[in-house]
Design a protein around this motif. Structure first.
Motif, PDB file in Angstrom:
ATOM      1  N   TYR A 125      32.948  52.566  33.212  1.00 56.92           N
ATOM      2  CA  TYR A 125      31.672  52.001  32.792  1.00 56.92           C
ATOM      3  C   TYR A 125      31.857  51.374  31.413  1.00 56.92           C
ATOM      4  O   TYR A 125      32.252  52.041  30.458  1.00 56.92           O
ATOM      5  CB  TYR A 125      30.583  53.067  32.795  1.00 56.92           C
ATOM      6  N   LEU A 126      31.568  50.097  31.333  1.00 54.29           N
ATOM      7  CA  LEU A 126      31.769  49.330  30.112  1.00 54.29           C
ATOM      8  C   LEU A 126      30.441  48.920  29.517  1.00 54.29           C
ATOM      9  O   LEU A 126      29.516  48.518  30.221  1.00 54.29           O
ATOM     10  CB  LEU A 126      32.607  48.082  30.397  1.00 54.29           C
ATOM     11  N   CYS A 127      30.399  48.993  28.215  1.00 51.35           N
ATOM     12  CA  CYS A 127      29.226  48.587  27.469  1.00 51.35           C
ATOM     13  C   CYS A 127      29.613  47.357  26.646  1.00 51.35           C
ATOM     14  O   CYS A 127      30.732  47.289  26.123  1.00 51.35           O
ATOM     15  CB  CYS A 127      28.806  49.751  26.577  1.00 51.35           C
ATOM     16  N   ALA A 128      28.703  46.409  26.557  1.00 48.54           N
ATOM     17  CA  ALA A 128      28.951  45.208  25.762  1.00 48.54           C
ATOM     18  C   ALA A 128      27.780  44.981  24.825  1.00 48.54           C
ATOM     19  O   ALA A 128      26.619  45.123  25.236  1.00 48.54           O
ATOM     20  CB  ALA A 128      29.144  44.001  26.667  1.00 48.54           C
ATOM     21  N   SER A 129      28.071  44.612  23.596  1.00 54.76           N
ATOM     22  CA  SER A 129      26.988  44.317  22.673  1.00 54.76           C
ATOM     23  C   SER A 129      27.044  42.860  22.228  1.00 54.76           C
ATOM     24  O   SER A 129      28.122  42.244  22.176  1.00 54.76           O
ATOM     25  CB  SER A 129      27.014  45.256  21.473  1.00 54.76           C
TER      26      SER A 129
ATOM     27  N   ILE B 109      27.819  47.066  17.923  1.00 52.80           N
ATOM     28  CA  ILE B 109      28.197  46.560  16.617  1.00 52.80           C
ATOM     29  C   ILE B 109      26.933  46.460  15.752  1.00 52.80           C
ATOM     30  O   ILE B 109      25.864  46.065  16.244  1.00 52.80           O
ATOM     31  CB  ILE B 109      28.878  45.186  16.745  1.00 52.80           C
ATOM     32  N   SER B 110      27.079  46.815  14.491  1.00 52.04           N
ATOM     33  CA  SER B 110      25.940  46.771  13.591  1.00 52.04           C
ATOM     34  C   SER B 110      25.311  45.380  13.569  1.00 52.04           C
ATOM     35  O   SER B 110      26.009  44.369  13.425  1.00 52.04           O
ATOM     36  CB  SER B 110      26.401  47.157  12.182  1.00 52.04           C
ATOM     37  N   GLY B 111      23.982  45.344  13.753  1.00 54.47           N
ATOM     38  CA  GLY B 111      23.284  44.063  13.754  1.00 54.47           C
ATOM     39  C   GLY B 111      23.076  43.486  15.145  1.00 54.47           C
ATOM     40  O   GLY B 111      22.263  42.570  15.332  1.00 54.47           O
ATOM     41  N   HIS B 112      23.793  44.003  16.118  1.00 49.12           N
ATOM     42  CA  HIS B 112      23.620  43.535  17.497  1.00 49.12           C
ATOM     43  C   HIS B 112      22.443  44.265  18.129  1.00 49.12           C
ATOM     44  O   HIS B 112      22.340  45.486  18.048  1.00 49.12           O
ATOM     45  CB  HIS B 112      24.881  43.785  18.320  1.00 49.12           C
TER      46      HIS B 112
ATOM     47  N   THR C  50      31.391  51.341  20.306  1.00 53.16           N
ATOM     48  CA  THR C  50      31.915  52.690  20.537  1.00 53.16           C
ATOM     49  C   THR C  50      31.230  53.310  21.743  1.00 53.16           C
ATOM     50  O   THR C  50      29.998  53.390  21.789  1.00 53.16           O
ATOM     51  CB  THR C  50      31.666  53.576  19.310  1.00 53.16           C
ATOM     52  N   GLN C  51      32.055  53.735  22.692  1.00 56.11           N
ATOM     53  CA  GLN C  51      31.529  54.413  23.865  1.00 56.11           C
ATOM     54  C   GLN C  51      32.022  55.859  23.891  1.00 56.11           C
ATOM     55  O   GLN C  51      33.191  56.115  23.640  1.00 56.11           O
ATOM     56  CB  GLN C  51      31.983  53.706  25.152  1.00 56.11           C
ATOM     57  N   THR C  52      31.109  56.759  24.200  1.00 54.72           N
ATOM     58  CA  THR C  52      31.477  58.158  24.330  1.00 54.72           C
ATOM     59  C   THR C  52      30.826  58.769  25.550  1.00 54.72           C
ATOM     60  O   THR C  52      29.729  58.365  25.951  1.00 54.72           O
ATOM     61  CB  THR C  52      31.025  58.964  23.082  1.00 54.72           C
ATOM     62  N   PRO C  53      31.502  59.719  26.201  1.00 55.37           N
ATOM     63  CA  PRO C  53      32.898  60.074  25.972  1.00 55.37           C
ATOM     64  C   PRO C  53      33.839  59.048  26.602  1.00 55.37           C
ATOM     65  O   PRO C  53      33.388  58.143  27.289  1.00 55.37           O
ATOM     66  CB  PRO C  53      33.012  61.425  26.685  1.00 55.37           C
ATOM     67  N   ARG C  54      35.105  59.164  26.382  1.00 55.30           N
ATOM     68  CA  ARG C  54      36.064  58.260  27.016  1.00 55.30           C
ATOM     69  C   ARG C  54      36.329  58.653  28.467  1.00 55.30           C
ATOM     70  O   ARG C  54      36.560  57.799  29.321  1.00 55.30           O
ATOM     71  CB  ARG C  54      37.384  58.271  26.264  1.00 55.30           C
ATOM     72  N   TYR C  55      36.310  59.928  28.735  1.00 53.66           N
ATOM     73  CA  TYR C  55      36.581  60.429  30.087  1.00 53.66           C
ATOM     74  C   TYR C  55      35.590  61.521  30.457  1.00 53.66           C
ATOM     75  O   TYR C  55      35.189  62.308  29.607  1.00 53.66           O
ATOM     76  CB  TYR C  55      38.013  61.001  30.178  1.00 53.66           C
ATOM     77  N   LEU C  56      35.236  61.519  31.736  1.00 55.95           N
ATOM     78  CA  LEU C  56      34.302  62.517  32.255  1.00 55.95           C
ATOM     79  C   LEU C  56      34.681  62.846  33.690  1.00 55.95           C
ATOM     80  O   LEU C  56      35.011  61.945  34.462  1.00 55.95           O
ATOM     81  CB  LEU C  56      32.884  61.938  32.289  1.00 55.95           C
TER      82      LEU C  56
ATOM     83  N   ASN D 292      20.376  36.830  20.912  1.00 53.29           N
ATOM     84  CA  ASN D 292      19.447  35.719  20.698  1.00 53.29           C
ATOM     85  C   ASN D 292      19.746  34.589  21.664  1.00 53.29           C
ATOM     86  O   ASN D 292      20.859  34.434  22.137  1.00 53.29           O
ATOM     87  CB  ASN D 292      19.566  35.212  19.264  1.00 53.29           C
ATOM     88  N   GLN D 293      18.728  33.767  21.913  1.00 51.80           N
ATOM     89  CA  GLN D 293      18.927  32.638  22.814  1.00 51.80           C
ATOM     90  C   GLN D 293      20.018  31.744  22.241  1.00 51.80           C
ATOM     91  O   GLN D 293      20.007  31.399  21.069  1.00 51.80           O
ATOM     92  CB  GLN D 293      17.633  31.850  22.940  1.00 51.80           C
ATOM     93  N   GLY D 294      20.965  31.393  23.100  1.00 53.19           N
ATOM     94  CA  GLY D 294      22.071  30.552  22.665  1.00 53.19           C
ATOM     95  C   GLY D 294      23.275  31.335  22.211  1.00 53.19           C
ATOM     96  O   GLY D 294      24.364  30.785  22.119  1.00 53.19           O
ATOM     97  N   ASP D 295      23.099  32.622  21.940  1.00 52.67           N
ATOM     98  CA  ASP D 295      24.247  33.452  21.569  1.00 52.67           C
ATOM     99  C   ASP D 295      25.017  33.786  22.829  1.00 52.67           C
ATOM    100  O   ASP D 295      24.455  34.257  23.806  1.00 52.67           O
ATOM    101  CB  ASP D 295      23.771  34.739  20.896  1.00 52.67           C
ATOM    102  N   THR D 296      26.306  33.570  22.833  1.00 51.71           N
ATOM    103  CA  THR D 296      27.050  33.694  24.077  1.00 51.71           C
ATOM    104  C   THR D 296      28.177  34.710  24.032  1.00 51.71           C
ATOM    105  O   THR D 296      28.843  34.929  25.025  1.00 51.71           O
ATOM    106  CB  THR D 296      27.675  32.333  24.452  1.00 51.71           C
ATOM    107  N   GLU D 297      28.414  35.304  22.887  1.00 53.73           N
ATOM    108  CA  GLU D 297      29.604  36.135  22.761  1.00 53.73           C
ATOM    109  C   GLU D 297      29.258  37.613  22.864  1.00 53.73           C
ATOM    110  O   GLU D 297      28.403  38.101  22.143  1.00 53.73           O
ATOM    111  CB  GLU D 297      30.290  35.851  21.432  1.00 53.73           C
ATOM    112  N   ALA D 298      29.920  38.309  23.785  1.00 52.29           N
ATOM    113  CA  ALA D 298      29.725  39.740  23.975  1.00 52.29           C
ATOM    114  C   ALA D 298      31.001  40.474  23.617  1.00 52.29           C
ATOM    115  O   ALA D 298      32.107  40.004  23.906  1.00 52.29           O
ATOM    116  CB  ALA D 298      29.337  40.044  25.425  1.00 52.29           C
ATOM    117  N   PHE D 299      30.853  41.634  23.012  1.00 52.74           N
ATOM    118  CA  PHE D 299      31.976  42.465  22.602  1.00 52.74           C
ATOM    119  C   PHE D 299      31.917  43.774  23.380  1.00 52.74           C
ATOM    120  O   PHE D 299      30.878  44.421  23.423  1.00 52.74           O
ATOM    121  CB  PHE D 299      31.902  42.739  21.096  1.00 52.74           C
ATOM    122  N   PHE D 300      33.045  44.142  23.950  1.00 51.09           N
ATOM    123  CA  PHE D 300      33.094  45.301  24.829  1.00 51.09           C
ATOM    124  C   PHE D 300      33.677  46.524  24.140  1.00 51.09           C
ATOM    125  O   PHE D 300      34.565  46.422  23.286  1.00 51.09           O
ATOM    126  CB  PHE D 300      33.938  45.001  26.068  1.00 51.09           C
TER     127      PHE D 300
END
Lengths: 114, 109
Positions: free
Chosen positions: A89-93, A26-29, A5-11, A97-105
């Protein structure tokens, strides 16, 4: 499972002002990365935070800064705004961890500097 | 440093046509490779990934194979739909994601 979740959407900001953008991963990231997207430069890496520490940094001036809190939420700050800072501006979580390759935007924050 | 080069767009297709977007990479090691998709007004969504040579990623009818010998990760779909209209980004992951310039795909009914 809630997404990023990114806030705000517009500025809209004026040149010379500063701005703070927020990202809830994301929870746990534990890793949060920030990217700037513009039509001319495409997607560029700003920085990454992991466990409240900046772990990696891209080639942006010192006006761009960030931080991460103990709950992994992250903020990005841009001081002394310039017209060229107008971007998505995009945020990714990720787990980070080493070897973890997947990011969620997240959906991004659209910043317009006038 | 590591980098990605992808086919320039825009690409315009008719529904049910075949789609191929070329992507090549330069890397010192063996990074994971990704295709992300961005719909208008949205962030990036992971479409598929491959983590080692000869791996094939697939999702929603899209496929891409990690080719170490040609340093490529081309995206293919056999029959596109209007809903596939979007911008597609090829990316590799070392300590950060490095993206290609993006390819805008428009599918006409």
């Amino acid at each position: 499972k809630a997404g990023v979740t990114q806030t705000p959407r517009y500025l809209i900001k004026t040149r010379g002002q500063q701005v703070t953008l927020s990202c809830s991963p994301i929870s746990g990231h534990r890793s949060v990365s920030w990217y700037q997207q513009t039509p001319g430069q495409g997607l560029q890496f700003l920085f990454e935070y992991f466990s409240e520490t900046q772990r990696n940094k891209g080639n942006f001036p010192g006006r761009f800064s960030g931080r991460q809190f103990s709950n992994s939420r992250s903020e990005m700050n841009v001081s002394t705004l310039e017209l060229g800072d107008s971007a998505l501006y995009l945020c990714a979580s990720s787990l980070g961890n080493q070897g973890d390759t997947e990011a969620f935007f997240g959906q991004g924050t659209r910043l317009t500097v006038v | 440093g590591d980098s990605v080069t992808q086919m320039e767009g825009p690409v315009t297709l008719s529904e049910e046509a075949c789609l191929t977007i070329n992507c090549t990479y330069t890397a010192t090691g063996y990074p994971s490779l990704f295709w992300y998709v961005q719909y208008p007004g949205e962030g990036l969504q992971l479409l598929l990934k491959a983590t080692k040579a000869d791996d094939k990623g697939s999702n929603k009818g899209f496929e891409a194979t990690y080719r170490k010998e040609t340093t490529s990760f081309h995206l293919e779909k056999g029959s596109v739909q209007v809903s596939d209209s979007a911008v597609y980004f090829c990316a590799l992951n070392d300590y950060k994601l490095s993206f290609g310039a993006g390819t805008t795909v428009t599918v006409r009914a």
